[in-house]
Design an enzyme around this catalytic site. Structure first.
Site, PDB file in Angstrom:
ATOM      1  N   ASP A   1      48.126  29.224  66.944  1.00 56.04           N
ATOM      2  CA  ASP A   1      48.576  28.995  68.305  1.00 56.04           C
ATOM      3  C   ASP A   1      47.371  28.535  69.127  1.00 56.04           C
ATOM      4  O   ASP A   1      46.228  28.721  68.718  1.00 56.04           O
ATOM      5  CB  ASP A   1      49.161  30.294  68.863  1.00 56.04           C
ATOM      6  CG  ASP A   1      49.653  30.137  70.283  1.00 56.04           C
ATOM      7  OD1 ASP A   1      50.281  29.114  70.578  1.00 56.04           O
ATOM      8  OD2 ASP A   1      49.387  31.038  71.099  1.00 56.04           O
TER       9      ASP A   1
ATOM     10  N   ASP B   1      48.880  35.134  69.143  1.00 59.94           N
ATOM     11  CA  ASP B   1      48.723  36.355  69.937  1.00 59.94           C
ATOM     12  C   ASP B   1      49.893  36.614  70.874  1.00 59.94           C
ATOM     13  O   ASP B   1      49.911  37.620  71.572  1.00 59.94           O
ATOM     14  CB  ASP B   1      47.430  36.285  70.763  1.00 59.94           C
ATOM     15  CG  ASP B   1      47.529  35.294  71.922  1.00 59.94           C
ATOM     16  OD1 ASP B   1      48.356  34.356  71.827  1.00 59.94           O
ATOM     17  OD2 ASP B   1      46.788  35.457  72.898  1.00 59.94           O
TER      18      ASP B   1
END
Length: 810
Positions: free
Chosen positions: A494, A693
């Site tokens: 990400d 996350d």
């Protein structure tokens, strides 16, 4: 997590919630959680106590209250109020609340080791004998009853096992006055509760594996325990059956300590395994907790009512007040606000919402009030679909466990076959007393084949490798994570919070035609000091850092999604997007090229107009972590392909990808799209690790071969992942990979040694050397050899303490 901590964490981002430090303070221990709550008919009389979290609340300052049973109850935060309204009796009378809520009828259960086993209601697995678990956990579940039971059995057995070992090894020295036969009886008394009570679940699984025709590790454990314990009981109760050659120190050698130790070590392993599995369920529970317990529904007569979330239907109109969570997916009917969607998208900037915009259940409303119409409820919401994706992806079987089962199947059959042949060969063809020798030889085979070394081979490697990894800031969730990580050849990452810091920071200010950039920043920061938007806060923070003196702002006005305006120092100011500039008649051509270039580099750009003329622009960006470039170089050097999957726009994602030299870039990725990307890569034969996350990363983390969560991210991401990088530093992946490879090599060495030990020890115990040497291995020597094999396995595993630091740990 304690209720108070949970509630405050859930409301930390509520823009309009009254701060705990302002309206409440910790309650005395005796007043916690409503056990001695203050019921306030007169709010001004004295502080009240939040019946949910036990915090002291000032009734005059908190906006959170509810009527129940003819009284007003006050709360420190909206989440506490929601939980109270969902079940008031639970909080007002804790003794009446059940410790464990049974699953509703029709709940499907599955085996964690054999996921193909699915049945309605609890029970045990017909294949491996383990307790079945709900396929989808609920928020009301208590601790796993099997974990509670095994923990109690372990701590009860531990002192008895220790006493048995001390008595067996040093009893003749510590208690010389105690007769040898009496020591045997004492060991029997100490070990019997360990084997027959603490080890009873294992004996049941042992019997089930035999009865069902599924030999497995429980067959090995049960056979070893019963062989050691049964032989020792016979030697204690009827020592006269044993030849004089088997007497030592005035008694026949007994091995109660071996049986007790096997049970205690197995119990410890089960407790650790069940705790690790509980973390998998906690990820789904954390997702479920995102949805509020109640929703505020608008009635046709114009009134409002708080209803349980399950009562909300498609088409219902719901009010979402400032600082509250959006209850279900819907469309805005009235109001404007900024909604924090970071818990679902991982992106740091709240999203402007106005009439007609869609909102997602579980996201956090900012400082504006909204009225929404429910469009998706129940298991059709985005949040519910994410929960389903995580649950489905996590129901997988470890390849190493399948290998262990296959090895155990043939190993068990082989050992039992050798023991039977040994018994018959000695009984029919051996010297006198033939059948006594037959019994002892068969018992020696079973004792030397006791699965201590085989059982410790993998757990010891896992324990040492996990400890070494923790020192390096890498947390492995279980042995499967250690096994799978070494095979990874592709890493999907990400952007926000993984490659970048996860929060907007000031980047650049430019003035038109050589103007004063400092003045542009000062005026913009003066306006932004009145704004709650993260971009504005970053600009204001930069002005404070530079020591610029801000000016008072009048006629302040915020336009959702566009920008802000006001008057300062006698000038009319306009700050925001090109669309806002166009509506104000401001010509932005002088800075359009630079603004486009900055946006192409991943920055957010706002423009400032003074008295209708363009004055300059300001850029804010989510800065790349200083460690990211080095981390990517190390990953590429290790032969890994690095792919970015971000929720940001494609242009922003590509700008970051070019800057970092990524192999592949994907933007505008939804949770479903990230899962699809991971599945596509796996379908191409790649071994995929996903690093992220945010909650939007959780399904992809679970779907990947290995999920890697940044320790600076959400609890759900960390719970869904097999590996957590505590420091939030991608460089940890390279170190984790080195430790993983060393650990798996170590496991294989241990398993090979354990099987090789049995391959040599079993024939010797059976007596193959007797025709040549006249020696027959006694059960006592067999037990000693068994102990040495365990020590050797442990010693080899301890070498992993040096893995990952440049010294050989494999």
């Amino acid at each position: 997590m304690p209720a108070a901590q949970d509630e405050r964490r859930g409301d930390a981002a509520g823009a309009a919630s009254v701060a705990h430090g302002d309206c409440c303070s910790p309650a005395p221990a005796k007043a916690c959680c409503g056990s001695r709550h203050a019921r306030q008919d007169d709010p001004a009389a004295e502080p009240a106590t939040d019946p949910v979290c036990g915090m002291r609340v000032d009734p005059a300052r908190t906006p959170h209250h509810a009527e129940y049973d003819g009284r007003t109850w006050y709360f420190c935060a909206a989440r506490c109020r929601e939980r109270f309204l969902a079940d008031p009796r639970r909080w007002l009378d804790p003794a009446a609340a059940p410790a464990e809520v049974p699953a509703p009828p029709g709940t499907l259960y599955t085996c964690p080791m054999d996921p193909e086993v699915v049945r309605e209601g609890p029970g045990t697995c017909p294949v491996c004998g383990m307790a079945l678990e709900p396929m989808l956990p609920s928020l009301d579940e208590g601790e796993n009853p099997e974990l509670t039971d095994f923990r109690r059995r372990f701590w009860t057995s531990l002192p008895l096992t220790a006493a048995t070992m001390v008595l067996a090894m040093w009893g003749h020295r510590l208690l010389p006055a105690l007769a040898p036969a009496a020591r045997s009886w004492a060991e029997l008394v100490l070990s019997a509760p360990v084997v027959l009570w603490a080890g009873w679940p294992f004996l049941q699984r042992w019997a089930g594996s035999i009865r069902g025709g599924h030999p497995n590790m429980w067959t090995l454990i049960g056979t070893g325990v019963l062989a050691a314990f049964g032989y020792s009981v016979a030697a204690t109760v009827a020592p006269q059956l044993f030849p004089a050659g088997f007497h030592e120190h005035g008694r026949v050698g007994v091995y109660f300590e071996a049986a007790a130790t096997i049970v205690s070590l197995t119990l410890l392993g089960q407790v650790l395994e069940l705790k690790a599995r509980a973390r998998t369920s906690s990820a789904i529970r954390a997702l479920l907790e995102l949805a509020p317990a109640t929703a505020r529904r608008l009635r046709e007569d114009g009134g409002e009512e708080d209803v349980p979330l399950a009562s909300v239907a498609v088409g219902d109109r719901l009010r979402v007040r400032p600082g509250e969570k959006v209850p279900v997916d819907g469309t805005v009917l009235e109001g404007r606000s900024h909604v924090d969607e970071s818990m679902l998208t991982g992106e740091p900037l709240p999203v402007a919402k106005a009439v007609g915009d869609a909102v997602v259940g579980g996201t956090l409303n900012g400082n504006g009030a909204l009225v929404i119409q429910a469009t998706r409820v129940g298991d059709q919401t985005v949040l519910a679909r994410i929960v389903q994706l995580v649950a489905q992806a996590q129901r997988s079987r470890a390849p190493m466990q399948r290998l262990a089962d296959r090895v155990a199947f043939w190993f068990v059959l082989g050992v039992i076959g050798v023991a039977v042949l040994t018994f018959l060969a000695w009984g029919l063809f051996g010297p006198e007393p033939a059948w006594t020798h037959a019994v002892l030889a068969a018992v020696s085979v079973l004792i030397i084949a006791c699965p201590c070394a085989l059982g410790l081979a993998t757990p010891m490697s896992v324990m040492v490798a996990s400890g070494r990894a923790a020192q390096a800031g890498v947390l492995f969730r279980d042995a499967e994570a250690i096994e799978r990580l070494r095979e990874v050849d592709t890493v999907v990452v990400d952007k926000t919070g993984t490659l970048t810091e996860g929060r907007p920071v000031f980047r650049e200010v430019l003035a038109v035609d050589g103007g004063d950039a400092g003045e542009v920043l000062r005026l913009a920061a003066s306006l932004d000091s009145r704004s709650e938007h993260p971009v504005g806060q970053a600009i204001a923070a930069e002005a404070r850092r530079r020591g610029l003196a801000l000016v008072a702002v009048e006629e302040f006005e915020s336009t959702a999604g566009s920008g802000i305006r006001g008057r300062a120092g006698g000038h009319a100011l306009l700050l925001g997007s090109p669309a806002l500039m166009a509506r104000g008649g401001v010509d932005t051509a002088a800075l359009e090229a630079k603004a486009a270039a900055l946006r192409g580099e991943g920055a957010s750009v706002v423009m400032l107009a003074v008295d209708g003329r363009l004055a300059g622009l300001l850029a804010v960006a989510d800065a790349i972590k200083p460690s990211t470039p080095e981390a990517l170089r190390r990953l590429h050097h290790a032969g890994l392909r690095v792919i970015m999957a971000s929720g940001d726009a494609q242009a922003t994602a590509e700008a970051v990808g070019r800057q970092l030299g990524l192999d592949e870039v994907h933007g505008s990725m939804t949770p479903d799209a990230k899962v699809a990307l991971v599945q596509r890569l796996r379908g191409e034969g790649r071994r995929v690790a996903m690093a992220g996350d945010g909650i939007n990363d959780a399904p992809a983390l679970a779907a990947a071969d290995i999920g890697i969560a940044m320790g600076t991210g959400t609890d759900v991401a960390m719970s869904s992942a097999q590996v957590t990088l505590v420091r939030g530093d991608l460089r940890g992946i390279a170190q984790a990979l080195e430790i993983s490879r060393a650990a798996v090599r170590n496991m294989r060495q241990n398993l090979t040694f354990a099987l090789l030990y049995n391959g040599i020890g079993v024939p010797v115990a059976a007596g193959v050397l007797y025709p040549f040497t006249g020696l027959l291995l006694s059960p006592m020597l067999a037990a000693a050899a068994m102990s040495l094999s365990s020590v050797s396995v442990i010693g080899n595993a301890l070498r992993l303490r040096f893995a990952g630091d440049g010294r050989r740990g494999d």
